[in-house]
Design a protein around this motif. Sequence first.
Motif, PDB file in Angstrom:
ATOM      1  N   CYS A  46       0.870  -1.051  -0.152  1.00 20.01           N
ATOM      2  CA  CYS A  46      -0.340  -0.031  -0.034  1.00 20.01           C
ATOM      3  C   CYS A  46       0.879   1.304   0.091  1.00 20.01           C
ATOM      4  N   ARG A  47       0.358   2.248  -0.704  1.00 22.27           N
ATOM      5  CA  ARG A  47       1.139   3.518  -0.697  1.00 22.27           C
ATOM      6  C   ARG A  47       0.279   4.635  -1.107  1.00 22.27           C
ATOM      7  N   LEU A  48       0.834   5.999  -0.710  1.00 19.97           N
ATOM      8  CA  LEU A  48       0.149   7.048  -1.044  1.00 19.97           C
ATOM      9  C   LEU A  48       0.817   7.784  -2.325  1.00 19.97           C
ATOM     10  N   ALA A  49      -0.035   8.604  -3.025  1.00 16.92           N
ATOM     11  CA  ALA A  49       0.660   9.200  -4.119  1.00 16.92           C
ATOM     12  C   ALA A  49      -0.057  10.484  -4.350  1.00 16.92           C
ATOM     13  N   GLY A  50       0.628  11.475  -4.951  1.00 16.80           N
ATOM     14  CA  GLY A  50       0.223  12.717  -5.067  1.00 16.80           C
ATOM     15  C   GLY A  50       0.144  13.618  -3.914  1.00 16.80           C
ATOM     16  N   ASP A  51      -0.600  14.734  -4.014  1.00 18.08           N
ATOM     17  CA  ASP A  51      -0.471  15.534  -2.860  1.00 18.08           C
ATOM     18  C   ASP A  51      -0.900  14.972  -1.619  1.00 18.08           C
ATOM     19  N   LEU A  52      -1.596  13.959  -1.729  1.00 23.80           N
ATOM     20  CA  LEU A  52      -1.901  13.363  -0.302  1.00 23.80           C
ATOM     21  C   LEU A  52      -0.886  13.051   0.539  1.00 23.80           C
ATOM     22  N   GLY A  88      -5.217  13.018  -4.006  1.00 25.61           N
ATOM     23  CA  GLY A  88      -4.063  12.079  -4.080  1.00 25.61           C
ATOM     24  C   GLY A  88      -4.788  10.771  -4.539  1.00 25.61           C
ATOM     25  N   ASP A  89      -3.988   9.808  -4.348  1.00 25.38           N
ATOM     26  CA  ASP A  89      -4.282   8.473  -4.422  1.00 25.38           C
ATOM     27  C   ASP A  89      -3.928   7.297  -3.430  1.00 25.38           C
ATOM     28  N   LEU A  90      -4.751   6.415  -3.136  1.00 30.96           N
ATOM     29  CA  LEU A  90      -4.290   5.259  -2.095  1.00 30.96           C
ATOM     30  C   LEU A  90      -4.152   4.274  -3.342  1.00 30.96           C
ATOM     31  N   GLU A  91      -2.911   3.679  -3.315  1.00 29.10           N
ATOM     32  CA  GLU A  91      -2.790   2.786  -4.100  1.00 29.10           C
ATOM     33  C   GLU A  91      -2.467   1.433  -3.492  1.00 29.10           C
ATOM     34  N   VAL A  92      -2.999   0.192  -3.978  1.00 30.69           N
ATOM     35  CA  VAL A  92      -2.776  -0.940  -3.517  1.00 30.69           C
ATOM     36  C   VAL A  92      -2.443  -2.089  -4.399  1.00 30.69           C
ATOM     37  N   VAL A  93      -1.320  -2.406  -4.202  1.00 31.28           N
ATOM     38  CA  VAL A  93      -0.435  -3.327  -5.373  1.00 31.28           C
ATOM     39  C   VAL A  93      -0.243  -4.691  -4.839  1.00 31.28           C
ATOM     40  N   THR A 106      -9.577  12.519  -1.262  1.00 33.15           N
ATOM     41  CA  THR A 106      -9.409  14.051  -1.327  1.00 33.15           C
ATOM     42  C   THR A 106      -9.736  14.277   0.194  1.00 33.15           C
ATOM     43  N   ALA A 107      -8.690  14.846   0.813  1.00 30.00           N
ATOM     44  CA  ALA A 107      -8.578  15.401   2.192  1.00 30.00           C
ATOM     45  C   ALA A 107      -9.012  16.816   2.327  1.00 30.00           C
TER      46      ALA A 107
END
Length: 196
Positions: A46-52, A88-93, A106-107
């Motif tokens: 799991c990782r966060l991407a973008g301005d998030l 931003g995005d929460l990515e699950v890989v 969106t926060a």
Amino acid sequence: MPGTEVTVHVNRGTATPLEATSDALETSDSFALLLEGHETPAHVHCRLAGDLEGVASIGETNYYVEPDSVTAVPVTVTTDGLDRPVDGDLEVVTGYGSESISIAVTAVPGPPNVDVDESLAEPARSEPDPTTLERLIGPVATAGGFDPGTLVVLALGLVAIGIATVTTATIGGPIATAGLGVVAGGVLVALVLLLR
């Protein structure tokens, strides 16, 4: 939005090994990503991407998801000081990067903080407004030099004696006369205690 959750099904036996119950989330608070395992175990990243990434964090990034179990991934979001939404995005890989999904997050700025001091825990004491009582009683309170509360008790005592007198005159007899005496005595005792 405390208690917000997003669920991702892992290896549910469909064409795609990852399926999210929602593809977008708007929050002003932390939330949980629930990795729900199905038929076969899997390693999930799991990782966060973008301005998030600037306002959110994930404690651990790698998880082992067992079949028929739910693994909770806490996502901490801090919106203090935000004046605009952050996307931003929460990515699950999974599958060593071969399969992935993204959940748009969106926060948004949370409600403003309210400073609470210790005086809020103390019960409010409401003092009677003397001007209100003086308006009700009128200039008699100040003319006689009596406290307005004493005058109110005196007025109620006189009403009680009047009712007892009318009752005694209507009914008659020694019991009614004794009742009149008890009421008059009670009013007299109350006045003596008030004027002390």
